[in-house]
Design a protein around this motif. Structure first.
Motif, PDB file in Angstrom:
ATOM      1  N   THR A   1       0.836  -1.202   0.000  1.00 46.37           N
ATOM      2  CA  THR A   1       0.000   0.000   0.000  1.00 46.37           C
ATOM      3  C   THR A   1       0.868   1.249   0.000  1.00 46.37           C
ATOM      4  OG1 THR A   1      -1.743  -1.174   1.184  1.00 46.37           O
ATOM      5  CG2 THR A   1      -1.784   1.232   1.264  1.00 46.37           C
ATOM      6  N   ASN A   2       1.935   1.225   0.771  1.00 46.08           N
ATOM      7  CA  ASN A   2       2.849   2.363   0.804  1.00 46.08           C
ATOM      8  C   ASN A   2       3.509   2.576  -0.560  1.00 46.08           C
ATOM      9  OD1 ASN A   2       2.961   3.786   3.277  1.00 46.08           O
ATOM     10  ND2 ASN A   2       5.191   3.673   3.262  1.00 46.08           N
ATOM     11  N   ALA A   3       3.929   1.482  -1.208  1.00 45.17           N
ATOM     12  CA  ALA A   3       4.580   1.590  -2.520  1.00 45.17           C
ATOM     13  C   ALA A   3       3.632   2.146  -3.579  1.00 45.17           C
ATOM     14  CB  ALA A   3       5.117   0.225  -2.941  1.00 45.17           C
ATOM     15  N   ILE A   4       2.367   1.786  -3.508  1.00 44.43           N
ATOM     16  CA  ILE A   4       1.377   2.308  -4.469  1.00 44.43           C
ATOM     17  C   ILE A   4       1.063   3.761  -4.160  1.00 44.43           C
ATOM     18  CG2 ILE A   4      -1.008   2.065  -5.236  1.00 44.43           C
ATOM     19  CD1 ILE A   4      -0.703  -0.959  -4.753  1.00 44.43           C
ATOM     20  N   LYS A   5       0.916   4.102  -2.878  1.00 51.11           N
ATOM     21  CA  LYS A   5       0.498   5.449  -2.509  1.00 51.11           C
ATOM     22  C   LYS A   5       1.551   6.491  -2.895  1.00 51.11           C
ATOM     23  CE  LYS A   5      -1.204   5.803   1.551  1.00 51.11           C
ATOM     24  NZ  LYS A   5      -1.281   5.853   3.037  1.00 51.11           N
ATOM     25  N   TYR A   6       2.822   6.181  -2.699  1.00 56.46           N
ATOM     26  CA  TYR A   6       3.883   7.159  -2.945  1.00 56.46           C
ATOM     27  C   TYR A   6       4.574   6.947  -4.290  1.00 56.46           C
ATOM     28  CZ  TYR A   6       3.296   8.488   1.924  1.00 56.46           C
ATOM     29  OH  TYR A   6       2.771   8.929   3.099  1.00 56.46           O
ATOM     30  N   ASN A   7       3.840   6.389  -5.271  1.00 56.24           N
ATOM     31  CA  ASN A   7       4.381   6.185  -6.607  1.00 56.24           C
ATOM     32  C   ASN A   7       3.862   7.257  -7.550  1.00 56.24           C
ATOM     33  OD1 ASN A   7       5.742   4.851  -8.742  1.00 56.24           O
ATOM     34  ND2 ASN A   7       5.330   2.872  -7.749  1.00 56.24           N
ATOM     35  N   ARG A   8       4.350   7.257  -8.769  1.00 56.47           N
ATOM     36  CA  ARG A   8       3.933   8.229  -9.788  1.00 56.47           C
ATOM     37  C   ARG A   8       3.076   7.535 -10.841  1.00 56.47           C
ATOM     38  NH1 ARG A   8       9.481   9.535  -9.171  1.00 56.47           N
ATOM     39  NH2 ARG A   8       9.839  11.617  -8.307  1.00 56.47           N
ATOM     40  N   PRO A   9       2.167   8.241 -11.476  1.00 55.98           N
ATOM     41  CA  PRO A   9       1.391   7.629 -12.578  1.00 55.98           C
ATOM     42  C   PRO A   9       2.330   7.113 -13.661  1.00 55.98           C
ATOM     43  CG  PRO A   9       0.412   9.712 -11.912  1.00 55.98           C
ATOM     44  CD  PRO A   9       1.721   9.606 -11.189  1.00 55.98           C
ATOM     45  N   GLY A  10       2.075   5.886 -14.109  1.00 54.42           N
ATOM     46  CA  GLY A  10       2.939   5.272 -15.106  1.00 54.42           C
ATOM     47  C   GLY A  10       4.097   4.522 -14.508  1.00 54.42           C
ATOM     48  N   GLY A  11       4.261   4.542 -13.175  1.00 58.10           N
ATOM     49  CA  GLY A  11       5.349   3.841 -12.521  1.00 58.10           C
ATOM     50  C   GLY A  11       5.034   2.374 -12.310  1.00 58.10           C
ATOM     51  N   SER A  12       5.867   1.713 -11.510  1.00 58.73           N
ATOM     52  CA  SER A  12       5.683   0.278 -11.297  1.00 58.73           C
ATOM     53  C   SER A  12       6.002  -0.075  -9.854  1.00 58.73           C
ATOM     54  CB  SER A  12       6.602  -0.523 -12.225  1.00 58.73           C
ATOM     55  OG  SER A  12       7.966  -0.256 -11.929  1.00 58.73           O
ATOM     56  N   VAL A  13       5.417  -1.196  -9.409  1.00 60.33           N
ATOM     57  CA  VAL A  13       5.679  -1.780  -8.092  1.00 60.33           C
ATOM     58  C   VAL A  13       6.028  -3.243  -8.327  1.00 60.33           C
ATOM     59  CG1 VAL A  13       4.728  -2.365  -5.849  1.00 60.33           C
ATOM     60  CG2 VAL A  13       4.100  -0.198  -6.930  1.00 60.33           C
ATOM     61  N   THR A  14       7.169  -3.665  -7.782  1.00 63.10           N
ATOM     62  CA  THR A  14       7.645  -5.028  -7.984  1.00 63.10           C
ATOM     63  C   THR A  14       7.688  -5.746  -6.651  1.00 63.10           C
ATOM     64  OG1 THR A  14       9.007  -4.310  -9.856  1.00 63.10           O
ATOM     65  CG2 THR A  14       9.506  -6.462  -8.873  1.00 63.10           C
ATOM     66  N   LEU A  15       6.995  -6.877  -6.586  1.00 64.56           N
ATOM     67  CA  LEU A  15       7.031  -7.752  -5.417  1.00 64.56           C
ATOM     68  C   LEU A  15       7.920  -8.942  -5.777  1.00 64.56           C
ATOM     69  CD1 LEU A  15       6.067  -8.622  -2.609  1.00 64.56           C
ATOM     70  CD2 LEU A  15       4.050  -9.626  -3.692  1.00 64.56           C
ATOM     71  N   ALA A  16       9.016  -9.110  -5.057  1.00 67.29           N
ATOM     72  CA  ALA A  16       9.984 -10.153  -5.406  1.00 67.29           C
ATOM     73  C   ALA A  16      10.401 -10.905  -4.155  1.00 67.29           C
ATOM     74  CB  ALA A  16      11.207  -9.531  -6.085  1.00 67.29           C
ATOM     75  N   ALA A  17      10.948 -12.092  -4.389  1.00 59.19           N
ATOM     76  CA  ALA A  17      11.486 -12.910  -3.291  1.00 59.19           C
ATOM     77  C   ALA A  17      12.646 -13.729  -3.839  1.00 59.19           C
ATOM     78  CB  ALA A  17      10.411 -13.815  -2.702  1.00 59.19           C
ATOM     79  N   ARG A  18      13.606 -14.034  -2.960  1.00 55.08           N
ATOM     80  CA  ARG A  18      14.758 -14.827  -3.381  1.00 55.08           C
ATOM     81  C   ARG A  18      15.349 -15.541  -2.172  1.00 55.08           C
ATOM     82  NH1 ARG A  18      16.566  -9.557  -2.887  1.00 55.08           N
ATOM     83  NH2 ARG A  18      18.479  -9.261  -1.642  1.00 55.08           N
ATOM     84  N   ASN A  19      16.001 -16.671  -2.471  1.00 52.87           N
ATOM     85  CA  ASN A  19      16.750 -17.405  -1.445  1.00 52.87           C
ATOM     86  C   ASN A  19      18.160 -16.816  -1.354  1.00 52.87           C
ATOM     87  OD1 ASN A  19      14.674 -19.361  -0.917  1.00 52.87           O
ATOM     88  ND2 ASN A  19      15.185 -20.325  -2.863  1.00 52.87           N
TER      89      ASN A  19
END
Length: 609
Positions: free
Chosen positions: A502-520
Motif C-alpha cells: 500500500t505504501n509503494a502504491i500510494k507514494y508512486n507516480r502515474p505510469g510507474g511500477s511496483v515489484t514484489l519479489a522474493a529470493r533465497n
C-alpha cells in the motif's frame, strides 16, 4: 642510689655523644682541607706549566714568577715549588719558611702527564702532598714543575670552636632534663623502697617482737597488692575502653561507607544542602544529569554553579532566614547544560525536634525524559487520531448531503464510492490502531506455522492489482521457481506485506511500477517491495519506522492520505518473527523495502500450509 647511677650513666652517654660528634666534625674538616690543598696544587701546577722557562728560572727574588707564588701562598700549607728534570735535579726552586724541597726522582709515569703523590715526613716535618706536571717550554729538554703542600692534620679550626661549644652545651643540658623527668616518674617507687627499708630496719631492731613486725609487713604487702590489683583493673578497663572506642569508630566508618555506597548507587541524583544553601553532599549521578563537574558543586555557593533559573528558585526556598522547613516542593525543568533532557527536582527539608531544628535540605533529581516524551507522544497520538478520524467523517458527511439532495445518478454513484473509500480508510486506521495496541500491550503473539511463501505472495499481488490499476501503475511479481517455506503467522505477516504494498502504491507516480519479489539468500529468504516513486531523503530514513511519522514532501500532505502507522506496524510484525526490515531509497528514483527471514529447518513430517 639507683637514681644516682642513672644520672652518672646519662652524663657518660652525653659525653660520649659529644666526643663522637666532635671527632666526626674534625675528620670532616680534615677531609675538606685535603680537598682544598688538592685543588690549589693541581691548579698551580697547570698554571706554571704554561709559563716560559726563562721566567720560571729567574729565582733572584726580583719579581720572578716563583717569588710571586711564594708571596701569594705565604702563611698557608704551601711548602715549595721546584723546576727540574725527572731525576730530581733542580733548575730553580723556591720554598716556604721551614720547608725544604726534597730531591726525589719523579715516578716513571710522570711523562704521561700531570700527577700527585704523598712524600713521607723527614726531619720531624709533616708529610708532604706533591703535585707535578711537564713544562710546555722546556728549552730543548724535558723539565717538570713540582709543587708541594704540607699534609693537613687533625685540627679544630678557630671559627668552629664556638659552634662545637654551643653543640656540646646543648647536648649536656639535655642530661639534667632527662634526669629530672626520670626522677619524677620514679619518685613513687623510691618512696616505696624507702618505706620498705624502714620496715626492715624496725624488724631488725633489738627488743622488737617478731610477730608485730610480721603483721606490719603483711599489712604493707596486702595494701600494696590491693593497690596493684586496682591499678591492673584500671589498666584493663582503659584497654577495653580503647578497644570499644576503636570498634565503635570502625563500625561508624563502615556504616558511613555503606550509607555513602548506597546513596551513590541510587539511580537518581542526590544533593544535600546546609541551611545556608551550600552543597555538602552530591552523588555521582548529579554530574551527568546537570552537566556540571562535581568539583564545581561541592562546597560552592549556589550562584557559583547553578545556571538553571527554575532550580535556583527551588533552592532559594530552603536557604536564608525565610527558608521553608515544613513543606516539600517539586519542579520539572530542562537543564541548560544537557540538551534534550527533562529533569524532575524534589526538595525535602530535613528537620528535627518537631520542626524546631533544621539540618538542611535533601534534593532528589530524576531523569523524566522518557515520561515526558511518552506524555508528549500520547498528546500527539490523540491529536493525530482525532484529525485522521475527523477528515473522513467530514467527507462522508459532505457526500451524504450531496447524496440526499442530488437526483443525478452519476453524482449519487460518485458519492457512494467516496463514502465507501473513506469508510475503508477509517477501518484501516482503526484496524492498525488495534494491532498497534495489541503489539504494545504484548497481547499479540504470533502463531507460527510453516508457510509456502509463493502462495501468500501471489495472493498479496492479486489484491494489490486493483489499487494499482486505479492509479495507472504496473504491478510485477518476481518469484524463483522454488522458494523455501518459513515459519510465520500467515494472517499477521499478510498485514505487514499489505502495508508495504500500500505504501509503494500510494507514494508512486502515474505510469510507474511496483515489484514484489522474493529470493533465497544463504540462510535467509528476502522479500522485497520495490517502487519507482518519490523516494525518501537520507535524513528521514532512520525515522520512517516511528509511530505516526510521515515524510514531509512539498504538496504531498494534501495529495496523499495516511496515518503514519503502516511502516511502524510492518516493522513490529517483522521483528516479532525475528526478522529484519531494511530500506534502501533514493529521492526521485524510488524505494526498496526488504524483509529478511531466517530459514528454519522443519522437523520430519511437519505440515506446510
Amino acid at each position: 642510689m639507683k637514681l644516682n647511677r642513672i644520672g652518672i650513666i646519662l652524663i657518660a652517654c652525653a659525653l660520649a655523644a659529644i666526643t663522637l660528634v666532635v671527632a666526626l666534625l674534625v675528620v670532616r674538616q680534615q677531609a675538606s682541607q685535603a680537598a682544598q690543598v688538592r685543588n690549589k696544587g693541581v691548579g698551580l701546577v697547570k698554571a706554571l706549566s704554561t709559563v716560559p722557562m726563562t721566567l720560571l728560572a729567574d729565582s733572584s727574588g726580583r719579581g720572578g714568577v716563583l717569588a710571586a707564588v711564594l708571596a701569594s701562598h705565604d702563611g698557608s700549607d704551601f711548602a715549595y715549588v721546584t723546576i727540574g728534570d725527572a731525576n730530581g735535579r733542580t733548575l730553580a726552586e723556591i720554598a716556604g719558611s721551614g720547608s725544604i724541597a726534597p730531591a726525589t726522582p719523579l715516578p716513571a709515569d710522570a711523562q704521561a702527564g700531570f700527577g700527585e703523590r704523598t712524600l713521607p715526613a723527614t726531619g720531624g716535618s709533616a708529610p708532604l702532598r706533591e703535585f707535578y706536571g711537564p713544562l710546555a717550554d722546556a728549552s730543548g729538554g724535558k723539565a717538570y714543575v713540582r709543587v708541594g703542600f704540607h699534609q693537613p692534620g687533625f685540627t679544630v679550626l678557630a671559627q668552629d670552636v664556638s659552634f662545637l661549644a654551643l653543640l656540646a652545651l646543648m647536648m649536656f643540658l639535655v642530661v639534667p632534663v632527662m634526669y629530672v623527668v626520670i626522677k619524677r616518674e620514679m619518685a613513687p617507687l623510691a618512696a616505696l623502697s624507702q618505706q620498705l627499708r624502714g620496715q626492715l630496719r624496725q624488724l631488725a631492731a633489738p627488743g622488737r617482737p617478731d610477730q608485730a613486725g610480721a603483721d606490719d609487713m603483711r599489712e604493707l604487702i596486702t595494701n600494696m597488692q590491693h593497690y596493684l590489683d586496682q591499678a591492673g583493673a584500671r589498666i584493663v578497663q582503659l584497654e577495653e575502653g580503647s578497644l570499644n572506642t576503636t570498634a565503635d569508630n570502625r563500625l561508624l566508618q563502615y556504616g558511613s561507607k555503606k550509607l555513602n555506597a548506597a546513596l551513590q548507587s541510587l539511580p537518581d541524583g542526590l544533593l544535600m544542602l546546609d541551611p545556608a544553601g551550600d552543597v555538602t553532599f552530591a552523588s555521582g549521578k548529579v554530574e551527568p544529569l546537570l552537566g556540571i563537574p562535581m568539583d564545581q558543586i561541592l562546597g560552592q555557593p549556589l550562584d557559583a554553579w547553578c545556571c538553571d533559573p527554575a532550580l535556583r528558585t527551588l533552592f532559594g526556598r530552603y536557604s536564608g532566614d525565610l527558608r521553608d522547613n515544613a513543606r516539600s516542593h517539586k519542579i520539572d525543568f530542562a537543564p541548560l547544560n544537557v540538551e534534550g533532557r527533562q529533569l524532575s527536582a524534589t526538595a525535602q527539608p530535613l528537620s528535627g525536634g518537631h520542626g524546631t531544628m533544621s539540618f538542611g535540605t535533601l534534593v532528589v533529581l530524576r531523569d523524566v525524559t522518557r515520561e515526558y516524551l511518552a506524555r508528549q507522544a500520547g498528546n500527539d497520538f490523540v491529536a493525530h487520531v482525532s484529525h485522521e478520524l475527523k477528515s473522513p467523517l467530514n467527507v462522508i458527511g459532505m457526500y451524504a448531503e450531496m447524496l440526499a439532495d442530488s437526483d443525478d445518478e452519476s453524482m449519487r454513484v460518485e458519492s457512494l464510492n467516496v463514502i465507501q473509500d473513506e469508510i475503508e480508510r477509517m477501518n484501516a486506521l482503526v484496524g492498525n490502531l488495534l494491532n498497534v495496541s495489541k503489539l504494545e500491550t504484548g497481547s499479540m503473539s504470533p502463531e507460527r506455522n510453516r508457510v509456502r511463501l509463493d502462495d501468500m505472495l501471489r495472493d498479496a499481488y492479486e489484491q494489490a492489482l486493483p489499487r494499482a490499476e486505479g492509479k495507472q501503475l504496473r504491478v510485477l511479481l518476481d518469484l524463483p521457481r522454488e522458494l523455501e517455506a518459513v515459519a510465520i503467522d500467515k494472517d499477521l505477516f499478510r498485514i505487514a506485506l499489505n502495508n508495504l504494498l500500500t505504501n509503494a502504491i500510494k507514494y508512486n507516480r502515474p505510469g510507474g511500477s511496483v515489484t514484489l519479489a522474493a529470493r533465497n539468500e544463504d540462510n535467509e529468504i528476502v522479500i522485497s517491495v520495490r517502487d519507482t516513486g518519490i523516494g525518501i531523503a537520507p535524513e528521514a530514513q532512520d525515522r520512517i519506522f516511528e509511530k505516526f511519522y510521515r515524510v514531509s514532501e512539498a504538496g504531498a500532505a494534501t495529495q496523499r492520505g495516511g496515518h503514519g502507522l503502516g511502516l511502524y506496524l510492518a516493522a513490529q510484525i517483522v521483528e516479532l518473527h525475528h526478522g529484519r526490515l531494511v530500506v534502501e531509497s533514493e529521492p526521485d528514483v524510488g524505494s526498496t523495502f526488504s524483509v529478511h527471514l531466517k530459514i528454519v529447518s522443519a522437523p520430519a513430517g511437519a505440515a506446510v500450509l
